[in-house]
Design a protein around this motif. Structure first.
Motif, mmCIF file in Angstrom:
data_model
loop_
_atom_site.group_PDB
_atom_site.id
_atom_site.type_symbol
_atom_site.label_atom_id
_atom_site.label_comp_id
_atom_site.label_asym_id
_atom_site.label_seq_id
_atom_site.Cartn_x
_atom_site.Cartn_y
_atom_site.Cartn_z
ATOM 1 N N GLN A 80 -22.265 10.155 -12.645
ATOM 2 C CA GLN A 80 -23.029 9.427 -13.660
ATOM 3 C C GLN A 80 -24.018 8.489 -12.985
ATOM 4 O OE1 GLN A 80 -23.677 9.305 -16.748
ATOM 5 N NE2 GLN A 80 -24.515 7.254 -17.027
ATOM 6 N N ARG A 81 -23.566 7.760 -11.991
ATOM 7 C CA ARG A 81 -24.422 6.791 -11.306
ATOM 8 C C ARG A 81 -25.637 7.483 -10.668
ATOM 9 N NH1 ARG A 81 -21.719 4.942 -6.092
ATOM 10 N NH2 ARG A 81 -22.726 6.838 -5.345
ATOM 11 N N ASP A 108 -23.870 11.081 -19.242
ATOM 12 C CA ASP A 108 -24.825 10.936 -20.347
ATOM 13 C C ASP A 108 -25.223 12.308 -20.868
ATOM 14 O OD1 ASP A 108 -24.891 8.211 -20.172
ATOM 15 O OD2 ASP A 108 -26.787 8.099 -19.067
ATOM 16 N N PHE A 109 -25.479 13.200 -19.932
ATOM 17 C CA PHE A 109 -25.924 14.539 -20.302
ATOM 18 C C PHE A 109 -24.829 15.314 -21.025
ATOM 19 C CE2 PHE A 109 -26.098 19.049 -18.812
ATOM 20 C CZ PHE A 109 -27.098 19.456 -19.675
ATOM 21 N N LEU A 110 -23.607 15.300 -20.468
ATOM 22 C CA LEU A 110 -22.520 16.072 -21.065
ATOM 23 C C LEU A 110 -22.137 15.539 -22.438
ATOM 24 C CD1 LEU A 110 -20.278 16.542 -17.898
ATOM 25 C CD2 LEU A 110 -21.701 18.263 -19.010
ATOM 26 N N MET A 111 -22.268 14.242 -22.629
ATOM 27 C CA MET A 111 -21.834 13.638 -23.876
ATOM 28 C C MET A 111 -22.917 13.684 -24.961
ATOM 29 S SD MET A 111 -18.778 12.973 -23.187
ATOM 30 C CE MET A 111 -18.195 12.017 -24.583
ATOM 31 N N GLY A 154 -31.335 4.235 -21.999
ATOM 32 C CA GLY A 154 -30.010 4.159 -22.590
ATOM 33 C C GLY A 154 -29.201 5.402 -22.314
ATOM 34 N N SER A 155 -28.150 5.626 -23.126
ATOM 35 C CA SER A 155 -27.267 6.739 -22.830
ATOM 36 C C SER A 155 -27.841 8.056 -23.339
ATOM 37 C CB SER A 155 -25.873 6.482 -23.391
ATOM 38 O OG SER A 155 -25.967 6.262 -24.781
ATOM 39 N N GLY A 156 -28.828 8.006 -24.218
ATOM 40 C CA GLY A 156 -29.476 9.241 -24.669
ATOM 41 C C GLY A 156 -30.410 9.742 -23.588
ATOM 42 N N LEU A 157 -30.050 10.859 -23.005
ATOM 43 C CA LEU A 157 -30.785 11.313 -21.830
ATOM 44 C C LEU A 157 -31.929 12.226 -22.226
ATOM 45 C CD1 LEU A 157 -29.962 11.575 -18.518
ATOM 46 C CD2 LEU A 157 -29.672 13.888 -19.305
#
Lengths: 179, 588
Positions: free
Chosen positions: A61-62, A68-71, B311-314
């Motif tokens: 992730q870092r 982020d991508f998988l979720m 943010g978390s939205g990639l």
């Protein structure tokens, strides 16, 4: 993405406890567990067995924002948009995976070609390293067959030591920017 | 204990490098090797890297998990140094110390006072540029000592490189930083010379590649500075000799400026669509650097730039754009290496009267303009070199080398001179540290030495004895105290002028330098402090004793074996007092 995907299945396997003991051992925590259970070690165990898996999730992730991508929910995005993002994620994930886990094929051969079991070298004797599919004889063993998948073998894992203040369960910290 | 190694330390603006060679016994050939530097690259992860990024990060309580900044030789360092410092600093700039070396050479501030990080919030501990330099050296020392027990770094022969354009004060401060790090008697060497030593070491047949009368221009463009040096090939007793004959002004302009210029350009392109946040801007900078390298090395028409979503939205916020070759050519070639006639000079923008305290970055990005000015300054007309040696990571791009060569050759044609020949470079990123180690060996009598001496002529201010005019300061004259080229290990008395110093009171002299006036001999008096002179920090001396006494003294200049200029006051009876650079006072 095949490599990363494979690696991920392995990690989620670890998380759900479905991985063979020998591979788990090569990831370093079965040994660590043994050290902890030794009576001579006075400090209480600071880190749990799953920490290694969480740690590598945190690293991916870092460095690559892989979690982020998988979720993320990909419905509603055009393939082109997904592709643009994935290229960078894959490149980074591959680099950092290679840094911490030395992955090599179980059998370094040509897929689709007749291959002997011995091609796996020392791993040929490891029942978990070669999976027979198709017309498998009654005794479950065969001298060789068509290589369908080379397999992956983690030859070594070299994760940084966790310090006392690190919580591997925090895969990515929340970020708050002060303006 | 005798030194076993010579160690070359490239104390760079953005990266530090180390190279070392075991001092050979007898006739063995010495091998110079690059020395990797252990450092934190992520929290809790120490790794040996080829370079140590010159960044310090002062962590607050929440910046890193407890115990994750531990180094093998320090369980709780006050500063994080190197790769991790640079990474974390890109997110929290207020705790990051960068470009300490540029601050070290800036006379506009007190370089021993705690002023870095420059943009720190109140409450963040600050350190001086001298201390920052000391900490880089300490890190290099500790990393070496950890990897090589029994061979203490501080007992080896250490050479530290400085820009050729560093003045006497900045060199003195560099030496002081080294001494603070426990490194005594380090030898200072100019970076362009070090790069040339690396070339010499690589070409044992160099005597066949250059001949008497040739001049070699070394162009060193680092991350943050640009440095020019001219080296002449002369002969003495039938032997070829090398002599450093000119150095340029200190120009704060380098590869980082180029990447930033590209990032700015892309940001502007995107401005219509979206506003980038801090992290994305940093990512953009990195991507522009990568795109620049790919485009300059290859033949593609453009290179993709992808900024992942905030943010978390990639995927949701991913921004995709392209950097076109045409833009890179336009921004880098025309912006930094414009094709100009040799008569063009750098533009000077007038600075706002109340400028914020900050580094005096070059206002003209045109490196070729600075180069033209440098070559014009060396005498009548244009001092065209016969050869050119490029140094610095920027020149890994062949396109940039070719452009500079084309510009030089246009000037050569204009002046009716033959084309300038490029010398094949060493490893552009590591030539300076390698060359410094070679120089260390040359000092042991193994190999040719470049004669150079000090790189500027130095003056002290003398008030003229004109009748005072009310409201006007007496005009200042400048007395030459040390001439360009004065060699290491020599000293020189300044004739023609005696000063009366009062015992028990500090005496202060204004102090100037000039890179262009190379023929003023000690004792020569300039009637006017003109634009050719740059004012440095003043020098001061205090004679201990009962107040009231009066001692007539003459000035004496000396260059130490390690290449540092010293000024002394000498009384008739032979007593001597050293003049110290007063970097506390701000030069206005």
């Amino acid at each position: 993405m095949a490599r990363v995907g494979q690696a991920f299945r392995a990690f989620f396997g670890i998380l759900s406890g479905q991985l063979p003991a020998d591979i788990a051992q090569s990831f370093g925590w079965v040994r660590r567990d043994a050290v902890k259970s030794a009576p001579a070690a006075p400090p209480p165990p600071a880190h749990k067995p799953a920490d290694g898996a969480l740690q590598i999730l945190g690293i991916l992730q870092r460095d690559a924002r892989l979690v982020d991508f998988l979720m993320e929910d990909l419905n509603g995005f055009e393939d082109e948009q997904v592709g643009a993002a994935v290229r960078g994620v894959q490149e980074q994930a591959k680099t950092s995976l290679a840094r911490y886990v030395k992955l090599a094929p179980v059998i370094d051969g040509v897929e689709g070609v007749y291959t002997k079991v011995e091609a796996a070298g020392p791993l040929a004797k490891d029942g978990a390293a070669i999976k027979f599919v198709g017309n498998v004889p009654a005794n479950g063993k065969a001298p060789g067959g068509l290589l369908r998948h080379k397999g992956w073998h983690a030859q070594s894992v070299d994760l940084p030591k966790l310090s006392s203040g690190q919580n591997p369960a925090v895969v990515a910290a929340a970020e708050i920017e002060i303006e | 204990m005798n030194a076993q190694y010579v160690i070359g330390v490239d104390l760079g603006t953005t990266n530090c490098g180390v190279a070392a060679a075991r001092i050979p016994a007898g006739d063995e050939t010495a091998q110079v090797e690059l020395v990797p530097v252990a450092q934190l690259i992520n929290p809790g992860e120490v790794s040996e890297e080829p370079l140590l990024p010159s960044f310090l990060f002062a962590p607050g309580t929440n910046d890193f998990p407890a115990g994750s900044t531990t180094l093998p030789w320090d369980s709780a360092p006050r500063f994080v140094t190197g790769t991790l410092a640079r990474k974390r600093g890109s997110e929290t700039a207020g705790r990051l110390i960068a470009s300490a070396k540029s601050w070290l050479s800036y006379a506009g501030v007190d370089r021993t006072s705690a002023l870095l990080p420059a943009g720190a919030a109140e409450g963040v501990a600050r350190i001086s540029p001298v201390e920052a330099s000391r900490r880089y050296l300490e890190h290099l020392r500790d990393a070496w000592n950890h990897a090589r027990p029994g061979v203490p770094f501080e007992q080896q022969r250490i050479l530290v490189t400085v820009p050729a354009s560093f003045d006497a004060v900045a060199r003195d401060l560099t030496e002081r930083a080294a001494a603070d790090a426990g490194l005594h008697n380090v030898v200072l060497l100019e970076e362009p010379q070090a790069a040339f030593y690396a070339w010499l070491a690589r070409h044992e047949d160099w005597r066949h590649r250059v001949s008497v009368g040739d001049t070699i221009l070394v162009i060193d463009v680092g991350g943050g500075t640009t440095d020019f040096t001219l080296i002449a090939v002369t002969a003495e007793n039938g032997e070829l000799r090398l002599e450093r004959v000119a150095v340029g002004d200190h120009i704060l302009l380098g590869g980082d400026n180029m990447d930033l210029a590209l990032a700015r350009f892309v940001e502007e392109q995107l401005a219509a669509k979206t506003r980038l946040d801090t992290m994305q801007l940093f990512a953009l900078w990195q991507q522009c650097r990568a795109a620049k390298e790919a485009l300059l090395a290859g033949t593609k028409a453009d290179h993709p730039i992808t900024l992942l979503g905030k943010g978390s939205g990639l995927i949701a916020g991913t921004i995709k754009t392209k950097l076109a070759r045409a833009s890179v050519n336009q921004i880098l070639l025309d912006g930094f290496f414009p094709e100009i006639p040799s008569t063009e000079v750098p533009q000077r923008q007038r600075r706002a009267a109340l400028a914020e305290i900050g580094l005096p970055y070059a206002t003209d990005a045109g490196i070729t303009r600075h180069l033209a000015q440098f070559l014009r300054r060396q005498g009548d007309g244009l001092a065209m070199p016969t050869h050119v040696l490029f140094n610095g990571g920027v020149f890994q791009a062949a396109l940039l080398r070719e452009r500079l060569l084309a510009v030089l050759n246009a000037w050569a044609a204009e002046a009716g001179r033959p084309p300038v020949r490029p010398l094949d470079g060493e490893d552009l990123m590591h030539a300076v540290s390698r060359g410094a180690a070679y120089y260390g060996l040359a000092r042991q009598g193994r190999g040719v030495r470049i004669r150079g001496g000090i790189a500027q002529t130095y003056y002290v201010g003398v008030e003229s004895s004109m009748p005072a005019v009310p409201g006007l300061a007496a005009p200042m004259k400048a007395l030459t105290v040390a001439s360009f080229g004065m060699e290491e290990g020599t000293s020189s008395q300044v004739p023609g002028r005696e000063f009366g110093l009062r015992v028990g009171e500090p005496a202060e002299f204004r102090f100037f330098s000039s890179a262009s006036r190379k023929h003023d001999e000690p004792g020569f008096l300039l009637d006017e402090v003109g634009s050719e002179l740059t004012e440095l920090s003043p020098v001061e001396v205090e004679l201990a004793g009962d107040a009231g006494g009066f001692v007539p003294v003459v000035l004496e200049s000396a260059v130490t074996e390690t290449g540092v200029l010293q000024l002394w006051c000498v009384a008739r009876d032979g007593r001597r007092w050293k003049l110290e650079f007063n970097v506390r006072e701000r030069v206005s």
